[in-house]
Design an enzyme around this catalytic site. Sequence first.
Site, PDB file in Angstrom:
ATOM      1  N   THR A  35      84.554  77.933  58.839  1.00  0.00           N
ATOM      2  CA  THR A  35      84.286  76.939  59.884  1.00  0.00           C
ATOM      3  C   THR A  35      83.561  75.773  59.206  1.00  0.00           C
ATOM      4  N   ALA A  78      78.811  87.057  59.588  1.00  0.00           N
ATOM      5  CA  ALA A  78      79.559  85.962  60.224  1.00  0.00           C
ATOM      6  C   ALA A  78      79.068  85.713  61.641  1.00  0.00           C
ATOM      7  N   THR A 120      68.812  88.452  64.294  1.00  0.00           N
ATOM      8  CA  THR A 120      67.753  87.436  64.244  1.00  0.00           C
ATOM      9  C   THR A 120      66.555  87.831  65.102  1.00  0.00           C
ATOM     10  N   ASP A 121      65.386  87.314  64.733  1.00  0.00           N
ATOM     11  CA  ASP A 121      64.187  87.540  65.549  1.00  0.00           C
ATOM     12  C   ASP A 121      64.269  86.822  66.898  1.00  0.00           C
ATOM     13  N   GLU A 122      65.209  85.869  67.015  1.00  0.00           N
ATOM     14  CA  GLU A 122      65.296  85.102  68.266  1.00  0.00           C
ATOM     15  C   GLU A 122      65.701  85.951  69.460  1.00  0.00           C
ATOM     16  N   TYR A 147      72.970  80.763  71.765  1.00  0.00           N
ATOM     17  CA  TYR A 147      73.055  81.424  70.453  1.00  0.00           C
ATOM     18  C   TYR A 147      72.330  82.764  70.464  1.00  0.00           C
ATOM     19  N   SER A 148      71.033  82.749  70.841  1.00  0.00           N
ATOM     20  CA  SER A 148      70.253  83.996  70.714  1.00  0.00           C
ATOM     21  C   SER A 148      70.716  85.043  71.721  1.00  0.00           C
ATOM     22  N   LYS A 151      73.639  86.755  70.117  1.00  0.00           N
ATOM     23  CA  LYS A 151      73.172  87.669  69.053  1.00  0.00           C
ATOM     24  C   LYS A 151      72.574  88.929  69.692  1.00  0.00           C
ATOM     25  N   PHE A 187      66.900  72.684  59.919  1.00  0.00           N
ATOM     26  CA  PHE A 187      65.663  71.899  59.833  1.00  0.00           C
ATOM     27  C   PHE A 187      65.285  71.491  58.399  1.00  0.00           C
ATOM     28  N   ARG A 190      67.945  69.431  56.476  1.00  0.00           N
ATOM     29  CA  ARG A 190      68.130  68.114  57.117  1.00  0.00           C
ATOM     30  C   ARG A 190      67.029  67.153  56.673  1.00  0.00           C
ATOM     31  N   LYS A 202      63.117  63.959  61.007  1.00  0.00           N
ATOM     32  CA  LYS A 202      63.117  63.932  62.479  1.00  0.00           C
ATOM     33  C   LYS A 202      62.517  65.226  63.007  1.00  0.00           C
ATOM     34  N   LEU A 203      61.394  65.068  63.707  1.00  0.00           N
ATOM     35  CA  LEU A 203      60.672  66.220  64.243  1.00  0.00           C
ATOM     36  C   LEU A 203      60.932  66.310  65.746  1.00  0.00           C
TER      37      LEU A 203
HETATM   38  P1  NAD Z   1      75.888  79.932  58.669  1.00  0.00           P
HETATM   39  O1  NAD Z   1      76.261  79.170  59.891  1.00  0.00           O
HETATM   40  O2  NAD Z   1      75.362  79.205  57.491  1.00  0.00           O
HETATM   41  O3  NAD Z   1      77.149  80.782  58.165  1.00  0.00           O
HETATM   42  C1  NAD Z   1      77.997  81.467  59.038  1.00  0.00           C
HETATM   43  C2  NAD Z   1      79.263  81.828  58.266  1.00  0.00           C
HETATM   44  O4  NAD Z   1      80.114  82.595  59.142  1.00  0.00           O
HETATM   45  C3  NAD Z   1      80.075  80.603  57.800  1.00  0.00           C
HETATM   46  O5  NAD Z   1      80.502  80.786  56.472  1.00  0.00           O
HETATM   47  C4  NAD Z   1      81.262  80.589  58.762  1.00  0.00           C
HETATM   48  O6  NAD Z   1      82.449  80.027  58.192  1.00  0.00           O
HETATM   49  C5  NAD Z   1      81.436  82.069  59.058  1.00  0.00           C
HETATM   50  N1  NAD Z   1      82.110  82.309  60.356  1.00  0.00           N
HETATM   51  C6  NAD Z   1      81.806  81.752  61.541  1.00  0.00           C
HETATM   52  N2  NAD Z   1      82.657  82.205  62.488  1.00  0.00           N
HETATM   53  C7  NAD Z   1      83.493  83.085  61.870  1.00  0.00           C
HETATM   54  C8  NAD Z   1      84.566  83.897  62.316  1.00  0.00           C
HETATM   55  N3  NAD Z   1      84.971  83.903  63.599  1.00  0.00           N
HETATM   56  N4  NAD Z   1      85.198  84.693  61.418  1.00  0.00           N
HETATM   57  C9  NAD Z   1      84.811  84.701  60.111  1.00  0.00           C
HETATM   58  N5  NAD Z   1      83.801  83.931  59.629  1.00  0.00           N
HETATM   59  C10 NAD Z   1      83.155  83.145  60.503  1.00  0.00           C
HETATM   60  O7  NAD Z   1      74.866  81.044  59.167  1.00  0.00           O
HETATM   61  P2  NAD Z   1      73.596  81.672  58.440  1.00  0.00           P
HETATM   62  O8  NAD Z   1      72.420  80.845  58.718  1.00  0.00           O
HETATM   63  O9  NAD Z   1      73.970  82.003  57.053  1.00  0.00           O
HETATM   64  O10 NAD Z   1      73.452  83.025  59.288  1.00  0.00           O
HETATM   65  C11 NAD Z   1      74.166  84.187  58.891  1.00  0.00           C
HETATM   66  C12 NAD Z   1      73.783  85.338  59.797  1.00  0.00           C
HETATM   67  O11 NAD Z   1      72.383  85.567  59.700  1.00  0.00           O
HETATM   68  C13 NAD Z   1      74.064  85.096  61.271  1.00  0.00           C
HETATM   69  O12 NAD Z   1      74.511  86.303  61.848  1.00  0.00           O
HETATM   70  C14 NAD Z   1      72.721  84.693  61.845  1.00  0.00           C
HETATM   71  O13 NAD Z   1      72.631  85.036  63.204  1.00  0.00           O
HETATM   72  C15 NAD Z   1      71.802  85.534  61.001  1.00  0.00           C
HETATM   73  N6  NAD Z   1      70.427  85.019  60.812  1.00  0.00           N
HETATM   74  C16 NAD Z   1      70.223  83.757  60.366  1.00  0.00           C
HETATM   75  C17 NAD Z   1      68.931  83.316  60.106  1.00  0.00           C
HETATM   76  C18 NAD Z   1      68.645  81.925  59.556  1.00  0.00           C
HETATM   77  O14 NAD Z   1      67.483  81.570  59.378  1.00  0.00           O
HETATM   78  N7  NAD Z   1      69.649  81.118  59.234  1.00  0.00           N
HETATM   79  C19 NAD Z   1      67.843  84.180  60.342  1.00  0.00           C
HETATM   80  C20 NAD Z   1      68.101  85.463  60.833  1.00  0.00           C
HETATM   81  C21 NAD Z   1      69.398  85.881  61.044  1.00  0.00           C
HETATM   82  O1  DAU Z   2      64.623  82.712  63.635  1.00  0.00           O
HETATM   83  C1  DAU Z   2      65.877  82.907  63.060  1.00  0.00           C
HETATM   84  C2  DAU Z   2      66.798  81.770  63.424  1.00  0.00           C
HETATM   85  O2  DAU Z   2      66.366  80.649  62.671  1.00  0.00           O
HETATM   86  C3  DAU Z   2      68.257  82.080  63.146  1.00  0.00           C
HETATM   87  O3  DAU Z   2      68.683  83.109  63.993  1.00  0.00           O
HETATM   88  C4  DAU Z   2      69.140  80.849  63.364  1.00  0.00           C
HETATM   89  O4  DAU Z   2      70.473  81.122  62.968  1.00  0.00           O
HETATM   90  C5  DAU Z   2      68.598  79.715  62.510  1.00  0.00           C
HETATM   91  O5  DAU Z   2      69.351  78.535  62.749  1.00  0.00           O
HETATM   92  C6  DAU Z   2      67.136  79.483  62.830  1.00  0.00           C
HETATM   93  O6  DAU Z   2      66.980  78.984  64.189  1.00  0.00           O
HETATM   94  P1  DAU Z   2      65.971  77.773  64.533  1.00  0.00           P
HETATM   95  O7  DAU Z   2      66.440  77.146  65.768  1.00  0.00           O
HETATM   96  O8  DAU Z   2      64.568  78.225  64.412  1.00  0.00           O
HETATM   97  O9  DAU Z   2      66.282  76.842  63.216  1.00  0.00           O
HETATM   98  P2  DAU Z   2      66.495  75.255  63.039  1.00  0.00           P
HETATM   99  O10 DAU Z   2      66.615  75.037  61.558  1.00  0.00           O
HETATM  100  O11 DAU Z   2      67.551  74.715  63.902  1.00  0.00           O
HETATM  101  O12 DAU Z   2      65.100  74.669  63.533  1.00  0.00           O
HETATM  102  C7  DAU Z   2      63.857  75.117  63.006  1.00  0.00           C
HETATM  103  C8  DAU Z   2      62.743  74.431  63.802  1.00  0.00           C
HETATM  104  O13 DAU Z   2      62.749  73.030  63.492  1.00  0.00           O
HETATM  105  C9  DAU Z   2      62.910  74.520  65.305  1.00  0.00           C
HETATM  106  O14 DAU Z   2      61.621  74.606  65.886  1.00  0.00           O
HETATM  107  C10 DAU Z   2      63.562  73.189  65.684  1.00  0.00           C
HETATM  108  C11 DAU Z   2      62.964  72.234  64.675  1.00  0.00           C
HETATM  109  N1  DAU Z   2      63.793  71.087  64.258  1.00  0.00           N
HETATM  110  C12 DAU Z   2      65.080  71.315  63.883  1.00  0.00           C
HETATM  111  C13 DAU Z   2      65.853  70.276  63.421  1.00  0.00           C
HETATM  112  C14 DAU Z   2      67.313  70.499  63.019  1.00  0.00           C
HETATM  113  C15 DAU Z   2      63.214  69.821  64.172  1.00  0.00           C
HETATM  114  O15 DAU Z   2      62.026  69.610  64.497  1.00  0.00           O
HETATM  115  N2  DAU Z   2      63.984  68.793  63.709  1.00  0.00           N
HETATM  116  C16 DAU Z   2      65.290  68.955  63.342  1.00  0.00           C
HETATM  117  O16 DAU Z   2      65.935  67.983  62.909  1.00  0.00           O
END
Ligand code: NAD
Ligand code: DAU
Length: 331
Positions: A35, A78, A120-122, A147-148, A151, A187, A190, A202-203
């Site tokens: 994706t 995924a 996720t902890d969410e 999203y959460s 999950k 975050f 970015r 951007k906060l």
């Molecule tokens: P990401 O968005 O960077 O990656 C997701 C991947 O899944 C991408 O490579 C995408 O192409 C693939 N994907 C999406 N839909 C698909 C489908 N239908 N079939 C096959 N592949 C598909 O996500 P991430 O941040 O790496 O998160 C990975 C996992 O970890 C998720 O399950 C997320 O809920 C979990 N998680 C993320 C965080 C975080 O901080 N990012 C924290 C805790 C848990």
């Molecule tokens: O807690 C685990 C989760 O952490 C994962 O399950 C999610 O996949 C992952 O995306 C992440 O979720 P958050 O919503 O916490 O992450 P994000 O990076 O989007 O934002 C982190 C914090 O920063 C949140 O409080 C929103 C804020 N934020 C985000 C962006 C993109 C900003 O203040 N400015 C921004 O531009």
Amino acid sequence: MHLLVTGGAGFIGSNFVHHVIAHTDHHVTVLDKLTYAGNRASLEGLPDARLTFVQGDICDAALVDELVAAADAVVHYAAESHNDNSLDDPRPFVDTNIMGTFTLLEAVRRHGTRFHHISTDEVYGDLELDDPARFTETTQYNPSSPYSSTKAGSDLLVRAWVRSFGVRATISNCSNNYGPYQHVEKFIPRQITNVLRGERPKLYGSGENVRDWIHADDHSAAVLTILDRGTIGETYLIGADGEKNNKDVVELILTTLGQPADAYDHVTDRPGHDLRYAIDSSKLRRELGWAPRFSDFTAGLADTVQWYRDNEAWWAPQKDATEARYRAQGQ
Ligand code: NAD
Ligand code: DAU
């Protein structure tokens, strides 16, 4: 061992694949739809003999069945992962996070394959800033966003498939990850890439919201530990005691890049924005002996900043479209 890793071209999945290739003899097959969030380049440099890449959808039951049949274990990353996108269009979150997990569970049920579900902890909702409590494995589910909630739904499917069908599964719920290969919509990347492009970070809202940061490599080590030694049917929380508010993180990014600490903008807050996440990972540490290696957030963040400096070719193609989407939302 032959591991099937779903979402292995995403942020945390690709870090896990690099970790597995470096620390084990396992063969890895990645199943990833590529994706907007997936990037084949995140797996560049890994040996062909150890890695097979399959582009496809986890909702494709025939493809999933064929790949699960050939694997000893499945590690399921995924997902649609970004809260802001889920507020804009929840449909792909329901499709991938719920139906995709269901499709995988049915395949591992048929083949008796070991399954580890990444979550996720969410799913636990949020905490007040002054609440001494942290999330544990027994905290009640209370998700806030599309999203959460998807999950949370996928976690409950896994639990039901363990209890009703005897599927050999474990679940981990991790806090916010940082590190290389994270999409620029999130975050930390970015803000780093904004500063590298001469734009201001951007906060959202006041910036008081707290996230509990863990390096992606520590998350990978924890997942391998659970895969090796976790008890079937159990849930493990993964976290590294990394609570920081968003304002402090932005200021650290700015000073790391040689900018004044106050050179950022406040923008429109995220609707329903969770206030604070905090993980108590003592079960994983006590029962399975895992501990994080990246205990110094400032040093880990400096490494991450350097990675984005060195890898503009990886992130630049996504940056303009991502910022255009944010601008349209006033963020
Ligand atoms: P990401 O968005 O960077 O990656 C997701 C991947 O899944 C991408 O490579 C995408 O192409 C693939 N994907 C999406 N839909 C698909 C489908 N239908 N079939 C096959 N592949 C598909 O996500 P991430 O941040 O790496 O998160 C990975 C996992 O970890 C998720 O399950 C997320 O809920 C979990 N998680 C993320 C965080 C975080 O901080 N990012 C924290 C805790 C848990
Ligand atoms: O807690 C685990 C989760 O952490 C994962 O399950 C999610 O996949 C992952 O995306 C992440 O979720 P958050 O919503 O916490 O992450 P994000 O990076 O989007 O934002 C982190 C914090 O920063 C949140 O409080 C929103 C804020 N934020 C985000 C962006 C993109 C900003 O203040 N400015 C921004 O531009």
